[in-house]
Motif scaffolding. Structure first.
Motif, PDB file in Angstrom:
ATOM      1  N   MET A 131      12.735  -5.425  -3.559  1.00  0.00           N
ATOM      2  CA  MET A 131      11.106  -4.789  -3.582  1.00  0.00           C
ATOM      3  C   MET A 131       9.860  -5.502  -2.753  1.00  0.00           C
ATOM      4  SD  MET A 131       9.543  -4.436  -7.471  1.00  0.00           S
ATOM      5  CE  MET A 131      10.929  -3.617  -8.284  1.00  0.00           C
ATOM      6  N   THR A 132       9.146  -4.252  -2.652  1.00  0.00           N
ATOM      7  CA  THR A 132       7.731  -4.934  -1.854  1.00  0.00           C
ATOM      8  C   THR A 132       6.502  -5.238  -2.659  1.00  0.00           C
ATOM      9  OG1 THR A 132       7.024  -2.711  -1.451  1.00  0.00           O
ATOM     10  CG2 THR A 132       8.160  -2.649  -0.190  1.00  0.00           C
ATOM     11  N   VAL A 133       5.851  -5.756  -1.779  1.00  0.00           N
ATOM     12  CA  VAL A 133       4.662  -6.081  -2.176  1.00  0.00           C
ATOM     13  C   VAL A 133       3.873  -5.061  -2.934  1.00  0.00           C
ATOM     14  CG1 VAL A 133       2.170  -7.512  -1.801  1.00  0.00           C
ATOM     15  CG2 VAL A 133       3.792  -8.136  -1.085  1.00  0.00           C
ATOM     16  N   LEU A 134       4.062  -3.893  -2.944  1.00  0.00           N
ATOM     17  CA  LEU A 134       3.234  -2.448  -2.750  1.00  0.00           C
ATOM     18  C   LEU A 134       3.916  -2.693  -4.105  1.00  0.00           C
ATOM     19  CD1 LEU A 134       0.882  -0.329  -2.597  1.00  0.00           C
ATOM     20  CD2 LEU A 134       2.131   0.256  -0.849  1.00  0.00           C
ATOM     21  N   GLU A 135       5.195  -2.376  -4.125  1.00  0.00           N
ATOM     22  CA  GLU A 135       6.053  -2.239  -5.502  1.00  0.00           C
ATOM     23  C   GLU A 135       5.637  -2.638  -6.246  1.00  0.00           C
ATOM     24  OE1 GLU A 135       9.784   0.669  -3.203  1.00  0.00           O
ATOM     25  OE2 GLU A 135       9.744  -1.695  -2.904  1.00  0.00           O
ATOM     26  N   ASP A 136       6.123  -4.186  -6.420  1.00  0.00           N
ATOM     27  CA  ASP A 136       5.610  -5.104  -7.072  1.00  0.00           C
ATOM     28  C   ASP A 136       4.421  -4.613  -7.951  1.00  0.00           C
ATOM     29  OD1 ASP A 136       8.350  -6.161  -6.614  1.00  0.00           O
ATOM     30  OD2 ASP A 136       6.639  -7.953  -6.058  1.00  0.00           O
ATOM     31  N   GLY A 175      -0.775  -2.895   1.131  1.00  0.00           N
ATOM     32  CA  GLY A 175      -1.794  -3.775   0.796  1.00  0.00           C
ATOM     33  C   GLY A 175      -3.202  -4.160   0.905  1.00  0.00           C
ATOM     34  N   ASP A 176      -3.666  -3.942   2.741  1.00  0.00           N
ATOM     35  CA  ASP A 176      -4.577  -3.556   2.932  1.00  0.00           C
ATOM     36  C   ASP A 176      -5.079  -3.076   4.432  1.00  0.00           C
ATOM     37  OD1 ASP A 176      -7.114  -5.573   3.392  1.00  0.00           O
ATOM     38  OD2 ASP A 176      -6.341  -6.881   4.667  1.00  0.00           O
ATOM     39  N   TYR A 177      -6.824  -2.495   4.167  1.00  0.00           N
ATOM     40  CA  TYR A 177      -6.601  -1.650   4.543  1.00  0.00           C
ATOM     41  C   TYR A 177      -6.410  -1.973   6.532  1.00  0.00           C
ATOM     42  CZ  TYR A 177      -8.608   1.002   1.670  1.00  0.00           C
ATOM     43  OH  TYR A 177      -8.853   1.622  -0.165  1.00  0.00           O
ATOM     44  N   GLU A 178      -6.554  -1.037   7.790  1.00  0.00           N
ATOM     45  CA  GLU A 178      -6.155  -1.442   9.082  1.00  0.00           C
ATOM     46  C   GLU A 178      -7.218  -1.027   9.833  1.00  0.00           C
ATOM     47  OE1 GLU A 178      -2.654   0.878  10.884  1.00  0.00           O
ATOM     48  OE2 GLU A 178      -1.046  -0.986  10.198  1.00  0.00           O
ATOM     49  N   THR A 179      -8.101  -0.855   9.300  1.00  0.00           N
ATOM     50  CA  THR A 179      -9.242  -0.623   9.678  1.00  0.00           C
ATOM     51  C   THR A 179     -10.732  -0.571   8.904  1.00  0.00           C
ATOM     52  OG1 THR A 179      -8.526   1.380  11.431  1.00  0.00           O
ATOM     53  CG2 THR A 179     -10.293   1.089  10.807  1.00  0.00           C
ATOM     54  N   ARG A 180     -11.662  -1.684   9.679  1.00  0.00           N
ATOM     55  CA  ARG A 180     -13.023  -1.641   9.462  1.00  0.00           C
ATOM     56  C   ARG A 180     -14.043  -1.833   9.935  1.00  0.00           C
ATOM     57  NH1 ARG A 180     -16.008  -6.631   9.565  1.00  0.00           N
ATOM     58  NH2 ARG A 180     -17.221  -7.448   7.812  1.00  0.00           N
ATOM     59  N   LYS A 215      -9.954  -6.235  -5.496  1.00  0.00           N
ATOM     60  CA  LYS A 215     -10.564  -4.932  -5.953  1.00  0.00           C
ATOM     61  C   LYS A 215     -10.003  -3.547  -3.869  1.00  0.00           C
ATOM     62  CE  LYS A 215     -14.086  -3.028  -8.041  1.00  0.00           C
ATOM     63  NZ  LYS A 215     -15.332  -2.452  -9.115  1.00  0.00           N
ATOM     64  N   LYS A 216     -10.901  -4.084  -3.088  1.00  0.00           N
ATOM     65  CA  LYS A 216     -10.459  -4.426  -1.797  1.00  0.00           C
ATOM     66  C   LYS A 216      -8.723  -4.051  -1.753  1.00  0.00           C
ATOM     67  CE  LYS A 216     -10.817  -6.459   1.508  1.00  0.00           C
ATOM     68  NZ  LYS A 216      -9.324  -6.529   2.797  1.00  0.00           N
ATOM     69  N   HIS A 217      -8.163  -5.066  -2.074  1.00  0.00           N
ATOM     70  CA  HIS A 217      -6.300  -4.599  -1.954  1.00  0.00           C
ATOM     71  C   HIS A 217      -5.780  -4.145  -3.115  1.00  0.00           C
ATOM     72  CE1 HIS A 217      -7.301  -8.024   0.603  1.00  0.00           C
ATOM     73  NE2 HIS A 217      -7.402  -8.746   0.387  1.00  0.00           N
ATOM     74  N   ALA A 218      -6.375  -3.911  -3.957  1.00  0.00           N
ATOM     75  CA  ALA A 218      -5.734  -2.728  -4.455  1.00  0.00           C
ATOM     76  C   ALA A 218      -5.983  -1.508  -4.607  1.00  0.00           C
ATOM     77  CB  ALA A 218      -6.275  -2.888  -6.350  1.00  0.00           C
ATOM     78  N   TYR A 219      -6.980  -1.155  -3.963  1.00  0.00           N
ATOM     79  CA  TYR A 219      -7.236  -0.189  -3.547  1.00  0.00           C
ATOM     80  C   TYR A 219      -6.812   0.271  -2.145  1.00  0.00           C
ATOM     81  CZ  TYR A 219     -12.070   0.089  -6.192  1.00  0.00           C
ATOM     82  OH  TYR A 219     -13.227   0.453  -7.520  1.00  0.00           O
ATOM     83  N   ALA A 220      -6.478  -0.890  -1.367  1.00  0.00           N
ATOM     84  CA  ALA A 220      -5.495  -0.274  -0.396  1.00  0.00           C
ATOM     85  C   ALA A 220      -3.730  -0.403  -1.065  1.00  0.00           C
ATOM     86  CB  ALA A 220      -5.609  -1.535   0.451  1.00  0.00           C
ATOM     87  N   ALA A 221      -3.487  -1.120  -1.506  1.00  0.00           N
ATOM     88  CA  ALA A 221      -2.172  -1.028  -2.311  1.00  0.00           C
ATOM     89  C   ALA A 221      -1.969   0.546  -3.179  1.00  0.00           C
ATOM     90  CB  ALA A 221      -1.698  -2.267  -3.739  1.00  0.00           C
ATOM     91  N   ALA A 222      -2.888   0.553  -3.564  1.00  0.00           N
ATOM     92  CA  ALA A 222      -3.061   2.389  -4.261  1.00  0.00           C
ATOM     93  C   ALA A 222      -3.830   3.413  -3.253  1.00  0.00           C
ATOM     94  CB  ALA A 222      -4.177   2.471  -4.768  1.00  0.00           C
ATOM     95  N   GLU A 223      -2.993   3.207  -2.027  1.00  0.00           N
ATOM     96  CA  GLU A 223      -3.349   4.278  -0.465  1.00  0.00           C
ATOM     97  C   GLU A 223      -4.095   4.946  -1.427  1.00  0.00           C
ATOM     98  OE1 GLU A 223       0.162   5.312   0.014  1.00  0.00           O
ATOM     99  OE2 GLU A 223       1.657   3.654   0.448  1.00  0.00           O
ATOM    100  N   VAL A 224      -6.310   4.422  -1.389  1.00  0.00           N
ATOM    101  CA  VAL A 224      -6.719   5.358  -1.443  1.00  0.00           C
ATOM    102  C   VAL A 224      -7.710   5.126   0.132  1.00  0.00           C
ATOM    103  CG1 VAL A 224      -9.094   5.335  -2.750  1.00  0.00           C
ATOM    104  CG2 VAL A 224      -7.230   4.538  -3.912  1.00  0.00           C
ATOM    105  N   PRO A 225      -7.591   7.102   0.624  1.00  0.00           N
ATOM    106  CA  PRO A 225      -7.383   6.896   1.843  1.00  0.00           C
ATOM    107  C   PRO A 225      -9.094   6.122   2.633  1.00  0.00           C
ATOM    108  CG  PRO A 225      -6.671   8.753   1.044  1.00  0.00           C
ATOM    109  CD  PRO A 225      -7.130   8.138  -0.084  1.00  0.00           C
ATOM    110  N   VAL A 226     -10.130   6.176   1.381  1.00  0.00           N
ATOM    111  CA  VAL A 226     -11.441   5.761   2.175  1.00  0.00           C
ATOM    112  C   VAL A 226     -11.821   4.882   1.070  1.00  0.00           C
ATOM    113  CG1 VAL A 226     -13.321   6.839   2.791  1.00  0.00           C
ATOM    114  CG2 VAL A 226     -11.473   8.037   4.016  1.00  0.00           C
TER     115      VAL A 226
END
Length: 195
Positions: A1-6, A162-167, A131-142
């Motif tokens: 299981m991946t971190v995102l799936e967990d 679980g993180d954003y590639e672009t900041r 919160k930033k990590h949770a939004y990324a794990a949820a794949e919130v696009p922006v």
């Protein structure tokens, strides 16, 4: 299981417990003008400031101008996100037009397309961290953070693992260009107040 799936599995398993917490919190005498959310199993009560609301209002207006008054945008409405006991009440969350609450009346994080958070002194660590990590794990696009203390916005895109590639940092007074994203607008920041 991946971190995102967990993280996603934990979000699904914690809904009942979060419901119980919010039922208790709703019975508490929370002062007028405070927002309550649960981040990583910790309850946070944050006062809303004038500066905070002025920025939220400007972003909301931009979304309504772009998508119309019926756009699915919420402010301070609970959405459970992946991770350990995360029941966030984003300053602004835009959901897909087709979004509907589930059988318990909860909005699904899978439908969130955009989140904007305005930094308060007491919430900065949450907004930039869990919160930033949770939004990324949820794949919130922006995900956009407006920081009136720095006079700068941070635009996070391209969620992955679980993180954003672009900041992208954008100083107040400079346009936040979100064209080419699901938001597809240019956000004017010249009227954003500073603390």
């Amino acid at each position: 299981m991946t971190v995102l799936e967990d993280r996603i599995e934990m979000a699904d398993a914690n809904t009942k417990r979060l419901d119980e917490w919010f039922e208790r919190l709703e019975r508490m005498p929370v002062p007028e003008g405070f927002r309550v959310e649960i981040v990583g199993g910790n309850v946070h009560m944050t006062p809303q400031r004038h500066t905070h609301w002025q920025i939220i209002r400007r972003v909301l207006r931009a979304l309504e101008e772009r998508f119309g008054e019926d756009v699915m945008v919420f402010s301070d409405v609970r959405i459970d996100f992946p991770g350990h006991e995360n029941a966030f009440c984003p300053d602004l969350a835009m959901l897909k037009d087709s979004s509907k609450p589930d059988d318990e009346g909860h909005w699904r994080y899978q439908d969130v397309e955009f989140v904007a958070e305005v930094i308060s002194e007491g919430t900065a660590a949450n907004d930039y961290g869990p919160k930033k990590h949770a939004y990324a794990a949820a794949e919130v696009p922006v995900y956009v953070i407006a920081d009136p203390y720095q006079g700068r916005c941070y635009v996070y895109t391209d969620p992955k693992d679980g993180d954003y590639e672009t900041r992208t940092p954008v100083d107040f007074g400079t346009d936040v260009v979100l064209t080419g994203t699901v938001v597809d607008l240019t956000l004017k920041t010249d009227g954003f107040p500073r603390d």
